[in-house]
Design a protein around this motif. Structure first.
Motif, short mmCIF file in Angstrom:
data_model
loop_
_atom_site.label_atom_id
_atom_site.label_comp_id
_atom_site.label_asym_id
_atom_site.label_seq_id
_atom_site.Cartn_x
_atom_site.Cartn_y
_atom_site.Cartn_z
N ASN A 1 -54.84 10.47 0.99
CA ASN A 1 -55.92 9.51 0.74
C ASN A 1 -55.36 8.09 0.64
O ASN A 1 -55.77 7.30 -0.18
N GLY A 2 -54.38 7.80 1.49
CA GLY A 2 -53.84 6.44 1.48
C GLY A 2 -52.34 6.43 1.54
O GLY A 2 -51.67 7.33 1.03
N GLY A 3 -51.80 5.41 2.15
CA GLY A 3 -50.36 5.26 2.22
C GLY A 3 -49.81 5.74 3.53
O GLY A 3 -49.97 6.90 3.90
N ASP A 4 -49.17 4.82 4.26
CA ASP A 4 -48.61 5.18 5.57
C ASP A 4 -47.09 5.16 5.58
O ASP A 4 -46.47 5.25 6.64
N VAL A 5 -46.47 5.02 4.39
CA VAL A 5 -45.02 5.09 4.30
C VAL A 5 -44.61 6.52 4.66
O VAL A 5 -45.18 7.49 4.17
N GLY A 6 -43.64 6.65 5.56
CA GLY A 6 -43.28 7.98 6.06
C GLY A 6 -44.10 8.38 7.27
O GLY A 6 -43.90 9.46 7.84
N TRP A 7 -45.03 7.52 7.67
CA TRP A 7 -45.79 7.72 8.92
C TRP A 7 -45.48 6.60 9.90
O TRP A 7 -44.98 6.85 10.99
N CYS A 8 -45.75 5.35 9.51
CA CYS A 8 -45.47 4.23 10.42
C CYS A 8 -44.15 3.55 10.11
O CYS A 8 -43.61 2.83 10.95
N VAL A 9 -43.60 3.76 8.93
CA VAL A 9 -42.29 3.21 8.58
C VAL A 9 -41.50 4.31 7.88
O VAL A 9 -42.00 4.98 6.99
N GLY A 10 -40.27 4.50 8.31
CA GLY A 10 -39.43 5.57 7.80
C GLY A 10 -38.68 6.23 8.94
O GLY A 10 -38.74 5.77 10.09
N THR A 11 -37.99 7.31 8.65
CA THR A 11 -37.24 8.04 9.67
C THR A 11 -38.21 8.71 10.64
O THR A 11 -39.20 9.30 10.23
N THR A 12 -37.90 8.62 11.93
CA THR A 12 -38.74 9.23 12.95
C THR A 12 -38.72 10.75 12.83
O THR A 12 -37.64 11.37 12.78
N VAL A 13 -39.90 11.36 12.80
CA VAL A 13 -40.06 12.81 12.78
C VAL A 13 -41.10 13.15 13.84
O VAL A 13 -42.28 12.86 13.68
N THR A 14 -40.66 13.74 14.94
CA THR A 14 -41.60 14.01 16.03
C THR A 14 -42.40 15.28 15.79
O THR A 14 -43.51 15.43 16.31
N SER A 15 -41.85 16.20 14.98
CA SER A 15 -42.57 17.44 14.68
C SER A 15 -41.94 18.07 13.45
O SER A 15 -40.71 18.09 13.31
N SER A 16 -42.79 18.57 12.54
CA SER A 16 -42.26 19.26 11.36
C SER A 16 -43.40 19.95 10.64
O SER A 16 -44.58 19.74 10.93
N SER A 17 -43.04 20.77 9.65
CA SER A 17 -44.05 21.45 8.84
C SER A 17 -44.78 20.47 7.93
O SER A 17 -45.82 20.81 7.36
#
Length: 655
Positions: free
Chosen positions: A325-341
């Motif tokens: 419900n808010g917060g894009d840290v770890g989505w648009c900024v952070g280490t790239t993760v192309t696929s994970s659980s």
């Protein structure tokens, strides 16, 4: 702990810019009037949380907090081949093309909505019968700090802007001209100076660093004072201090009155006065609430991913986001993760190759800040391209549970707005500006560097390094560098370069270094000393993969050290290749080449990355103003009779 504060308070009196007649359209309040709402602390808190709630909008969770804080010499994201009317034009410093960009309209709207909600809280508490209640005074302080932070964003994104210190009311003139940024800075500083002593420190109330506390308020006074002392874009398109074009000694709206730690009354008017104010308040926080820096730099940010909010630690205040419900840290900024659980990223903040190379090899902040790998599964890593270095500080794989959202946004990872190391560096910077590299300035810088380097190298890389800074200019350059190494990926660099007025210089320097590294790695122009000094940087990275984890044979240096067996990455681990290494292009890819099929002649040229990333800035000397400001949206301009996009260095052509 996660603070449930970003749920809209049901009593919030929302206001938005709408039409020419109603620049701020005031919606009707709920059945409870403001006298009732501010007659008790619980309902007053709901009103206050309506201001915090606007941190959870898309205009802040990604745009104003991090994605728009590019491109600099630290955070750099490669834009499209040509302007495309999106956030990518912000990266390339071509924001003047974006008058119709909806995100800019939303950012303006949300900032002013937050300001009006803060004004409602300020007026409501001041008129309340329980206004002297300590909790009410704390909330009054929060409202002032929230308002100041929103004006800080508006000024550094749009320049001079309309200045409202009263809540919107029916019949009030709301279509008003812009106010000079320095008047707004001075007003906000005075507000915080007047209220900060009535606020609680983070360890004095339940919500800690997830609400704007006294230490953050004091830190914001120092930050705003440094910006008031610094440079900003003026109407004529040049960078100036207030002293260069305003009557700072005669205009009281540009002055701030405060009491120094020794009890003396001081008035800040000139830029030197504001350096002293910045120093005084940084020193005040250091005296009242000093703390040891977290010895593990990486743990500061891992705490945010694991929803741990320690008090009296590095972070003074961080924006609290709710998972799903808010917060894009770890989505648009952070280490790239192309696929994970735990979902995937859509990275929109990267770091410059030159930034990685700028670190000392012993600086532990480098690998905690810059990721040379990306994740293609929960435990499977791949080597990133040198122009795709993501921010290692946050990683969605560190989440203690899946975000639980239908998309990978809404991670719930908090976003830091100020850390204690910032206060130490602001103190060092202000002290140096006033008195040169004094013992006090050096000791503050040493505290930050001491955390970054292992004990066995501190004698040379902390003590000797700082002690050898003998001039004001050298110490300032060291502060410029230290803030880059300390805060990479945190969205502070762009505004810092603006107030220092060295943005253009850093762009030109970054492009030159990228080109020279690329030339050296390709064996070009090695007779040029400016190229040759980069000849010891690695042309390629050699690496192995063990159970999905990448380990590097070499780092940024030792290009002559090459493994005996080199194979394709797909063949790593096959029989006979147990000791083999794969190879990834590193410095070599920073200069591009084309080979003529007929003649076989190879031509080398500047890489697309370098050509695109700062294409909106044309001055190869780095001396002119960088067009960093965004225009006011067409929708806002058309609803006003006084606002325009004239001046302020706006460039509306893609050429």
């Amino acid at each position: 702990m996660k603070l449930n504060k970003y749920i809209l308070g049901i009593f919030c009196l929302a206001t938005v810019f709408t039409s020419c007649e109603d620049f701020l359209d005031v919606e009707a309040p709920s059945s409870f009037d403001t006298d009732y709402v501010f007659s008790n602390t619980e309902d007053a808190k709901k009103m206050l949380f309506g201001v915090y709630q606007l941190f959870a909008t898309d205009s802040y969770t990604s745009r104003m907090s991090n994605v728009w804080m590019q491109n600099t010499d630290v955070e750099v994201m490669q834009p499209s081949a040509n302007p495309d009317g999106s956030r990518r034009d912000v990266w390339s410093l071509q924001g003047g093309l974006l008058t119709g960009f909806k995100d800019i309209y939303n950012a303006w709207q949300d900032n002013y909505l937050a300001i009006d909600r803060a004004n409602q809280v300020i007026e409501g508490i001041k008129s309340s019968d329980i206004s002297s209640d300590p909790d009410m005074r704390m909330m009054l302080g929060e409202a002032y700090v929230l308002r100041a932070y929103r004006y800080f964003l508006l000024i550094n994104i749009f320049g001079d802007v309309p200045y409202f210190t009263e809540a919107a009311k029916a019949g009030m003139e709301l279509d008003i001209p812009k106010t000079d940024k320095n008047i707004i800075y001075s007003g906000c500083i005075q507000d915080l100076v007047n209220i900060e002593e009535e606020m609680f420190f983070a360890d004095e109330y339940a919500d800690g660093i997830e609400r704007m506390n006294r230490e953050f308020a004091i830190g914001m006074i120092s930050r705003l004072a440094l910006f008031r002392a610094g440079y900003g874009m003026t109407f004529d398109g040049t960078m100036k201090r207030a002293d260069d074009y305003l009557d700072v000694t005669g205009d009281e709206s540009l002055a701030v009155t405060y009491t120094a730690m020794d009890g003396s009354e001081r008035v800040a008017r000139t830029y030197e006065d504001y350096y002293l104010l910045a120093k005084d308040y940084a020193q005040k926080l250091m005296a009242l609430k000093d703390r040891e820096l977290n010895s593990d730099f990486a743990q500061i940010f891992r705490n945010q991913c694991e929803w741990i909010t320690p008090e009296n630690d590095d972070v003074l205040f961080e924006v609290a986001f709710m998972a799903a419900n808010g917060g894009d840290v770890g989505w648009c900024v952070g280490t790239t993760v192309t696929s994970s659980s735990k979902g995937s990223t859509t990275i929109q903040v990267n770091l410059a190759p030159t930034y990685y190379f700028s670190f000392d090899d012993d600086d532990t902040r480098r690998d905690a800040t810059v990721s040379r790998v990306q994740y293609v599964g929960d435990t499977d890593e791949e080597v990133s391209r040198i122009t795709n270095l993501s921010v290692a500080k946050w990683n969605r794989l560190w989440l203690t549970s899946s975000p639980g959202a239908s998309s990978s946004k809404g991670t719930g990872i908090n976003w830091p707005l100020m850390r204690y190391s910032d206060v130490l560096l602001m103190f060092a910077e202000a002290e140096n500006a006033l008195n040169g590299p004094s013992t006090d300035a050096k000791n503050a810088l040493k505290r930050v560097r001491r955390r970054a380097f292992p004990a066995d190298v501190q004698a040379t890389k902390v003590e000797a390094y700082v002690d050898n800074l003998s001039s004001k200019e050298d110490f300032f350059d060291a502060i410029v560098n230290e803030r880059a190494w300390e805060f990479g990926g945190e969205g502070l660099r762009k505004f810092d370069l603006v107030r220092w007025n060295n943005y253009g210089e850093k762009i030109v320097e970054t492009k030159q270094v990228i080109n020279n590294i690329g030339k050296a790695s390709n064996g070009l122009e090695l007779s040029n000393p400016e190229v040759a000094k980069y000849s010891d940087l690695a042309d390629y990275l050699y690496y192995q993969v063990d159970n999905g984890e990448v380990s590097f044979y070499n780092t940024k240096y030792d290009p002559e050290v090459i493994p005996e067996v080199i194979v394709d990455v797909a063949d790593l681990g096959n029989e006979g290749n147990e000791n083999a290494y794969a190879r990834a292009s590193w410095g070599r890819s920073l200069y591009q080449s084309a080979t003529d099929d007929d003649t076989g002649v190879t031509t080398y040229m500047e890489a697309d990355y370098t050509l695109r990333c700062w294409r909106g800035y044309k001055d190869e000397t780095g001396l002119s103003a960088v067009p960093y400001l965004l225009p006011i949206s067409t929708q806002t301009i058309e609803s006003s009779e006084v606002l325009t996009n004239e001046g302020y260095g706006h460039v509306s052509s893609a050429n």
